[in-house]
Design a protein around this motif. Structure first.
Motif, PDB file in Angstrom:
ATOM      1  N   GLY A   1      98.058 -88.978  49.527  1.00 24.23           N
ATOM      2  CA  GLY A   1      97.802 -88.425  50.848  1.00 24.23           C
ATOM      3  C   GLY A   1      98.626 -87.204  51.169  1.00 24.23           C
ATOM      4  N   GLY A   2      99.615 -86.904  50.342  1.00 28.34           N
ATOM      5  CA  GLY A   2     100.409 -85.709  50.551  1.00 28.34           C
ATOM      6  C   GLY A   2      99.721 -84.483  49.974  1.00 28.34           C
ATOM      7  N   SER A   3     100.462 -83.385  49.899  1.00 27.12           N
ATOM      8  CA  SER A   3      99.920 -82.141  49.389  1.00 27.12           C
ATOM      9  C   SER A   3      99.922 -82.119  47.865  1.00 27.12           C
ATOM     10  CB  SER A   3     100.740 -80.957  49.918  1.00 27.12           C
ATOM     11  OG  SER A   3     100.748 -80.949  51.325  1.00 27.12           O
ATOM     12  N   ALA A   4      98.990 -81.353  47.307  1.00 27.01           N
ATOM     13  CA  ALA A   4      98.954 -81.177  45.856  1.00 27.01           C
ATOM     14  C   ALA A   4     100.118 -80.295  45.410  1.00 27.01           C
ATOM     15  CB  ALA A   4      97.629 -80.546  45.443  1.00 27.01           C
ATOM     16  N   GLY A   5     100.442 -80.377  44.130  1.00 28.43           N
ATOM     17  CA  GLY A   5     101.487 -79.528  43.589  1.00 28.43           C
ATOM     18  C   GLY A   5     102.867 -79.979  43.989  1.00 28.43           C
ATOM     19  N   ALA A   6     103.752 -79.006  44.187  1.00 22.60           N
ATOM     20  CA  ALA A   6     105.160 -79.276  44.475  1.00 22.60           C
ATOM     21  C   ALA A   6     105.694 -78.205  45.413  1.00 22.60           C
ATOM     22  CB  ALA A   6     105.962 -79.283  43.171  1.00 22.60           C
ATOM     23  N   PRO A   7     106.831 -78.462  46.056  1.00 23.72           N
ATOM     24  CA  PRO A   7     107.441 -77.428  46.893  1.00 23.72           C
ATOM     25  C   PRO A   7     107.765 -76.192  46.060  1.00 23.72           C
ATOM     26  CG  PRO A   7     108.524 -79.542  47.211  1.00 23.72           C
ATOM     27  CD  PRO A   7     107.629 -79.698  46.028  1.00 23.72           C
ATOM     28  N   PRO A   8     107.902 -75.035  46.708  1.00 27.31           N
ATOM     29  CA  PRO A   8     108.235 -73.813  45.968  1.00 27.31           C
ATOM     30  C   PRO A   8     109.516 -73.977  45.159  1.00 27.31           C
ATOM     31  CG  PRO A   8     107.658 -73.317  48.248  1.00 27.31           C
ATOM     32  CD  PRO A   8     107.762 -74.799  48.156  1.00 27.31           C
ATOM     33  N   ALA A   9     109.496 -73.479  43.922  1.00 25.97           N
ATOM     34  CA  ALA A   9     110.686 -73.542  43.071  1.00 25.97           C
ATOM     35  C   ALA A   9     111.768 -72.647  43.645  1.00 25.97           C
ATOM     36  CB  ALA A   9     110.340 -73.099  41.652  1.00 25.97           C
ATOM     37  N   PRO A  10     113.041 -72.999  43.448  1.00 28.36           N
ATOM     38  CA  PRO A  10     114.123 -72.159  43.977  1.00 28.36           C
ATOM     39  C   PRO A  10     114.154 -70.786  43.332  1.00 28.36           C
ATOM     40  CG  PRO A  10     115.001 -73.982  42.666  1.00 28.36           C
ATOM     41  CD  PRO A  10     113.542 -74.205  42.772  1.00 28.36           C
ATOM     42  N   HIS A  11     114.560 -69.795  44.113  1.00 26.72           N
ATOM     43  CA  HIS A  11     114.757 -68.450  43.581  1.00 26.72           C
ATOM     44  C   HIS A  11     115.938 -68.467  42.619  1.00 26.72           C
ATOM     45  CE1 HIS A  11     114.921 -64.085  43.432  1.00 26.72           C
ATOM     46  NE2 HIS A  11     116.204 -64.146  43.758  1.00 26.72           N
ATOM     47  N   VAL A  12     115.829 -67.746  41.517  1.00 35.41           N
ATOM     48  CA  VAL A  12     116.870 -67.744  40.484  1.00 35.41           C
ATOM     49  C   VAL A  12     117.805 -66.557  40.689  1.00 35.41           C
ATOM     50  CG1 VAL A  12     117.337 -67.638  38.011  1.00 35.41           C
ATOM     51  CG2 VAL A  12     115.341 -68.903  38.854  1.00 35.41           C
ATOM     52  N   ILE A  13     119.109 -66.842  40.718  1.00 37.83           N
ATOM     53  CA  ILE A  13     120.138 -65.810  40.870  1.00 37.83           C
ATOM     54  C   ILE A  13     120.474 -65.232  39.490  1.00 37.83           C
ATOM     55  CG2 ILE A  13     122.517 -65.361  41.602  1.00 37.83           C
ATOM     56  CD1 ILE A  13     120.738 -65.998  43.924  1.00 37.83           C
ATOM     57  N   PRO A  14     120.576 -63.908  39.355  1.00 35.40           N
ATOM     58  CA  PRO A  14     120.940 -63.324  38.050  1.00 35.40           C
ATOM     59  C   PRO A  14     122.289 -63.829  37.546  1.00 35.40           C
ATOM     60  CG  PRO A  14     120.091 -61.640  39.538  1.00 35.40           C
ATOM     61  CD  PRO A  14     120.269 -62.879  40.360  1.00 35.40           C
ATOM     62  N   ASP A  15     122.390 -63.951  36.246  1.00 37.08           N
ATOM     63  CA  ASP A  15     123.629 -64.402  35.608  1.00 37.08           C
ATOM     64  C   ASP A  15     124.439 -63.184  35.191  1.00 37.08           C
ATOM     65  OD1 ASP A  15     125.608 -65.876  34.436  1.00 37.08           O
ATOM     66  OD2 ASP A  15     124.484 -66.313  32.594  1.00 37.08           O
ATOM     67  N   SER A  16     124.986 -62.491  36.178  1.00 41.90           N
ATOM     68  CA  SER A  16     125.756 -61.273  35.923  1.00 41.90           C
ATOM     69  C   SER A  16     126.646 -61.005  37.117  1.00 41.90           C
ATOM     70  CB  SER A  16     124.816 -60.078  35.691  1.00 41.90           C
ATOM     71  OG  SER A  16     124.004 -59.846  36.832  1.00 41.90           O
ATOM     72  N   LYS A  17     127.485 -60.007  36.986  1.00 42.04           N
ATOM     73  CA  LYS A  17     128.367 -59.617  38.073  1.00 42.04           C
ATOM     74  C   LYS A  17     127.538 -59.041  39.217  1.00 42.04           C
ATOM     75  CE  LYS A  17     132.336 -56.600  39.060  1.00 42.04           C
ATOM     76  NZ  LYS A  17     133.266 -55.586  38.491  1.00 42.04           N
ATOM     77  N   PRO A  18     127.817 -59.419  40.478  1.00 40.01           N
ATOM     78  CA  PRO A  18     127.021 -58.900  41.592  1.00 40.01           C
ATOM     79  C   PRO A  18     127.190 -57.394  41.758  1.00 40.01           C
ATOM     80  CG  PRO A  18     128.925 -60.121  42.401  1.00 40.01           C
ATOM     81  CD  PRO A  18     128.855 -60.367  40.919  1.00 40.01           C
ATOM     82  N   ASP A  19     126.151 -56.773  42.284  1.00 39.16           N
ATOM     83  CA  ASP A  19     126.195 -55.331  42.549  1.00 39.16           C
ATOM     84  C   ASP A  19     126.972 -55.013  43.818  1.00 39.16           C
ATOM     85  OD1 ASP A  19     124.389 -54.541  40.351  1.00 39.16           O
ATOM     86  OD2 ASP A  19     122.886 -55.640  41.500  1.00 39.16           O
ATOM     87  N   TYR A  20     126.936 -55.932  44.769  1.00 39.86           N
ATOM     88  CA  TYR A  20     127.644 -55.732  46.029  1.00 39.86           C
ATOM     89  C   TYR A  20     128.283 -57.051  46.452  1.00 39.86           C
ATOM     90  CZ  TYR A  20     124.678 -51.559  46.540  1.00 39.86           C
ATOM     91  OH  TYR A  20     124.023 -50.366  46.348  1.00 39.86           O
ATOM     92  N   VAL A  21     129.418 -56.945  47.121  1.00 38.03           N
ATOM     93  CA  VAL A  21     130.070 -58.099  47.733  1.00 38.03           C
ATOM     94  C   VAL A  21     130.476 -57.698  49.148  1.00 38.03           C
ATOM     95  CG1 VAL A  21     132.010 -59.703  47.654  1.00 38.03           C
ATOM     96  CG2 VAL A  21     130.937 -58.955  45.520  1.00 38.03           C
ATOM     97  N   CYS A  22     130.176 -58.568  50.107  1.00 35.02           N
ATOM     98  CA  CYS A  22     130.499 -58.269  51.500  1.00 35.02           C
ATOM     99  C   CYS A  22     131.143 -59.488  52.136  1.00 35.02           C
ATOM    100  CB  CYS A  22     129.230 -57.889  52.264  1.00 35.02           C
ATOM    101  SG  CYS A  22     129.496 -57.491  54.006  1.00 35.02           S
ATOM    102  N   ASP A  23     132.363 -59.345  52.637  1.00 38.00           N
ATOM    103  CA  ASP A  23     133.055 -60.408  53.360  1.00 38.00           C
ATOM    104  C   ASP A  23     132.919 -60.162  54.858  1.00 38.00           C
ATOM    105  OD1 ASP A  23     133.826 -61.382  50.923  1.00 38.00           O
ATOM    106  OD2 ASP A  23     135.975 -61.127  51.232  1.00 38.00           O
ATOM    107  N   LEU A  24     132.385 -61.139  55.566  1.00 38.44           N
ATOM    108  CA  LEU A  24     132.242 -61.037  57.016  1.00 38.44           C
ATOM    109  C   LEU A  24     132.964 -62.218  57.658  1.00 38.44           C
ATOM    110  CD1 LEU A  24     128.477 -60.009  57.277  1.00 38.44           C
ATOM    111  CD2 LEU A  24     130.475 -58.550  57.684  1.00 38.44           C
ATOM    112  N   ALA A  25     133.966 -61.912  58.460  1.00 41.13           N
ATOM    113  CA  ALA A  25     134.669 -62.961  59.201  1.00 41.13           C
ATOM    114  C   ALA A  25     133.790 -63.433  60.348  1.00 41.13           C
ATOM    115  CB  ALA A  25     135.988 -62.429  59.735  1.00 41.13           C
ATOM    116  N   THR A  26     133.838 -64.725  60.640  1.00 41.64           N
ATOM    117  CA  THR A  26     133.094 -65.248  61.781  1.00 41.64           C
ATOM    118  C   THR A  26     134.070 -65.804  62.806  1.00 41.64           C
ATOM    119  OG1 THR A  26     132.830 -67.470  60.810  1.00 41.64           O
ATOM    120  CG2 THR A  26     131.126 -65.846  60.322  1.00 41.64           C
TER     121      THR A  26
END
Length: 291
Positions: free
Chosen positions: A157-182
């Protein structure tokens, strides 16, 4: 009563109409930490209307709070064990830049229901289309994926298929890093945009839920991550920001320094967010779509 999958998938929602003003747009931006540096012209455009009233712009993630249907899962007809519901993912698609003020309509429907099995819960996906109430123009689509921890095992009775697969993060050093204090009061500001769950304000409620203190709203965390992308990748030009999808991995706390790591690959910015002081990954498998 237990979940009736056919009934839940066919559930009707009233169309929500909302009038919002420049003040609401500014309050939303302040609730995700924008304006922490009031001398930053990029941030100022989301919290100040300008001398002629034309400067103000809406953060793209403000789509999350427009014409929101509320916490409908706790209504008796759903059969959902709402006390065990977890917000797993959030996704937005921006079809046209959001106005800083106006009148919008939100039409919500259930677009997915996937059984994980007895004792393992189920995934429920809801989709909301936000249109301009005057012209009918589609402004944004908001997709929310929830884990119903207490409602698995309903079988067919549920939906066919499966929930969307997770987005894959590249396995490398990030291009940008941003620290935001809250700031410590960030959740108290964000809740004024419509999410009044006491878990984010009342220490006693947070303690009863197993948290040391009130936690930050997941969609506020999403807004902070969007701010990091606007700041580092787009130089605060939100006209190139067309979508965002995030997966929540752990609660963030008001007062955390949130470190967003970003990888730019063509028109996709992959990202993850860590609460620096606690060394906790709070958001991952995330992406922002660009034009």
């Amino acid at each position: 009563m237990p979940i009736n999958p056919a009934q839940l998938l066919a559930r009707q929602f009233p169309v929500i109409e909302q009038v919002f003003s420049n003040r609401d747009t500014q309050l939303y931006a302040l609730g995700v930490g924008v304006g922490a540096d009031p001398l930053d012209a990029g941030q100022l455009r989301y919290v100040y209307e300008g001398r002629d009233g034309q400067l103000l712009r809406a953060m793209p993630t403000m789509a999350n709070v427009l014409a929101y249907p509320g916490f409908w899962a706790r209504e008796a007809d759903t059969g959902i064990t709402w006390q065990k519901l977890l917000h797993a993912e959030q996704e937005i698609h921006i079809h046209s830049p959001l106005p800083a003020s106006g009148r919008v309509k939100g039409a919500t429907r259930i677009t997915g229901l996937w059984d994980k099995g007895e004792g393992r819960g189920a995934f429920l996906q809801q989709t909301r289309e936000i249109t301009d109430a005057e012209t009918g123009q589609l402004l944004a689509t908001v997709v929310q994926l929830s884990l119903l921890r207490g409602d698995g095992g309903f079988g067919n009775g549920g939906s066919a298929g499966a929930p969307p697969a997770p987005h894959v993060i590249p396995d490398s050093k990030p291009d940008y890093v941003c620290d935001l204090a809250t700031p410590e009061q960030l959740a108290l500001i964000y809740r004024l945009s419509g999410d009044l769950n006491p878990l984010h304000a009342d220490p006693a409620v947070a303690t009863a839920a197993g948290f040391a203190r009130p936690i930050l709203h997941g969609m506020a965390l999403m807004g902070v991550a969007a701010h990091a992308v606007l700041r580092k990748v787009l130089a605060y030009d939100d006209t190139h920001f067309t979508g965002m999808r995030v997966r929540f991995t752990a609660p963030a706390w008001p007062g955390d320094t949130l470190r967003t790591e970003m990888w730019v690959r063509g028109s996709t910015v992959s990202l993850r967010v860590t609460a620096v002081e606690r060394d906790v990954l709070v958001l991952s498998n995330a992406r922002v779509d660009l034009t």
